[in-house]
Write a protein that holds these residues in place. Structure first.
Motif, PDB file in Angstrom:
ATOM      1  N   UNK A  80      20.838  35.938  36.477  1.00 16.79           N
ATOM      2  CA  UNK A  80      21.681  36.190  37.653  1.00 16.79           C
ATOM      3  C   UNK A  80      23.161  36.286  37.281  1.00 16.79           C
ATOM      4  N   UNK A  81      23.551  35.608  36.198  1.00 14.65           N
ATOM      5  CA  UNK A  81      24.953  35.592  35.766  1.00 14.65           C
ATOM      6  C   UNK A  81      25.223  36.590  34.648  1.00 14.65           C
ATOM      7  N   UNK A  82      24.341  37.543  34.438  1.00 15.38           N
ATOM      8  CA  UNK A  82      24.498  38.511  33.356  1.00 15.38           C
ATOM      9  C   UNK A  82      25.759  39.342  33.565  1.00 15.38           C
ATOM     10  N   UNK A  83      26.323  39.784  32.463  1.00 13.09           N
ATOM     11  CA  UNK A  83      27.565  40.556  32.481  1.00 13.09           C
ATOM     12  C   UNK A  83      27.431  41.794  33.376  1.00 13.09           C
ATOM     13  N   UNK A  84      26.291  42.474  33.286  1.00 16.39           N
ATOM     14  CA  UNK A  84      26.095  43.710  34.061  1.00 16.39           C
ATOM     15  C   UNK A  84      26.038  43.456  35.559  1.00 16.39           C
ATOM     16  N   UNK A  85      25.660  42.243  35.959  1.00 17.75           N
ATOM     17  CA  UNK A  85      25.517  41.926  37.385  1.00 17.75           C
ATOM     18  C   UNK A  85      26.817  41.455  38.026  1.00 17.75           C
ATOM     19  N   UNK A  86      27.862  41.309  37.254  1.00 19.02           N
ATOM     20  CA  UNK A  86      29.146  40.832  37.778  1.00 19.02           C
ATOM     21  C   UNK A  86      29.974  42.004  38.307  1.00 19.02           C
ATOM     22  N   UNK A  87      31.010  41.656  39.068  1.00 21.29           N
ATOM     23  CA  UNK A  87      31.901  42.693  39.610  1.00 21.29           C
ATOM     24  C   UNK A  87      32.710  43.338  38.491  1.00 21.29           C
ATOM     25  N   UNK A  88      33.235  44.504  38.766  1.00 19.71           N
ATOM     26  CA  UNK A  88      34.048  45.215  37.775  1.00 19.71           C
ATOM     27  C   UNK A  88      35.305  44.410  37.424  1.00 19.71           C
ATOM     28  N   UNK A  89      35.905  43.741  38.398  1.00 20.66           N
ATOM     29  CA  UNK A  89      37.099  42.928  38.136  1.00 20.66           C
ATOM     30  C   UNK A  89      36.759  41.769  37.200  1.00 20.66           C
ATOM     31  N   UNK A  90      35.617  41.102  37.417  1.00 22.54           N
ATOM     32  CA  UNK A  90      35.193  40.000  36.552  1.00 22.54           C
ATOM     33  C   UNK A  90      34.937  40.505  35.140  1.00 22.54           C
ATOM     34  N   UNK A  91      34.277  41.645  35.030  1.00 25.52           N
ATOM     35  CA  UNK A  91      33.994  42.222  33.710  1.00 25.52           C
ATOM     36  C   UNK A  91      35.282  42.558  32.969  1.00 25.52           C
ATOM     37  N   UNK A  92      36.223  43.179  33.670  1.00 24.05           N
ATOM     38  CA  UNK A  92      37.489  43.562  33.032  1.00 24.05           C
ATOM     39  C   UNK A  92      38.266  42.324  32.576  1.00 24.05           C
ATOM     40  N   UNK A  93      38.336  41.315  33.433  1.00 21.24           N
ATOM     41  CA  UNK A  93      39.068  40.093  33.076  1.00 21.24           C
ATOM     42  C   UNK A  93      38.394  39.376  31.908  1.00 21.24           C
TER      43      UNK A  93
END
Length: 167
Positions: A80-93
């Motif tokens: 559930x916490x996988x990188x792909x499942x996170x928001x774009x802002x979370x991924x960028x940060x």
């Protein structure tokens, strides 16, 4: 023949004088170095403390950077916490901090001015993201407090280290 032996004797005498003078000078220099009034333990105390602080912050930056890389690669967290499942802002940060924390760690360990600047950028960036964009990492005031404390400690140590060096 007596002229040659006189010349040889004069040359030997000059060489002996030069050797004695060199030996006396070397002894004087070594004694002066040993009996110096200046002790290294009292000089640059704050600079050494600043470098120690920078090294500790370097280790913490390595750990934070590796943690962010673990988030990117999926070593931390469940499905559930996988990188792909996170928001774009979370991924960028997360990618931003994964890279900049490790760069800051290298500069901090070497105690370079650019390392401190990069580290200060990471500290301020994390505090801004936590305060201004709470949707990315949750807006933890504890994280902001720790970042402000580390910033204040760095500024105090840098100020004290600058005071012990003459202008």
């Amino acid at each position: 023949m007596s002229e040659i032996s006189t010349r040889d004797a004069a040359r030997d005498s000059a060489n002996a004088r030069d050797a004695a003078r060199d030996n006396a000078r070397d002894n004087a220099m070594s004694v002066a170095a040993i009996s110096s009034e200046r002790t290294e333990s009292d000089d640059n105390v704050w600079t050494r403390r600043l470098v120690l602080f920078l090294r500790v912050m370097a280790v913490l930056s390595i750990l934070k950077g590796l943690y962010h890389w673990a988030q990117v690669t999926g070593f931390v967290g469940g499905e559930d916490e996988a990188f792909e499942n996170q928001s774009m802002a979370w991924q960028a940060a997360t990618v931003y901090f994964a890279v900049i924390e490790l760069v800051a760690a290298v500069g901090l360990w070497l105690a370079t001015p650019w390392g401190a600047v990069v580290w200060l950028t990471t500290v301020v960036s994390m505090a801004v993201i936590e305060l201004m964009f709470p949707g990315i990492y949750g807006g933890s005031l504890v994280v902001v407090g720790v970042e402000v404390f580390m910033l204040a400690a760095y500024l105090a140590l840098a100020w004290m280290a600058a005071r012990e060096r003459p202008p």
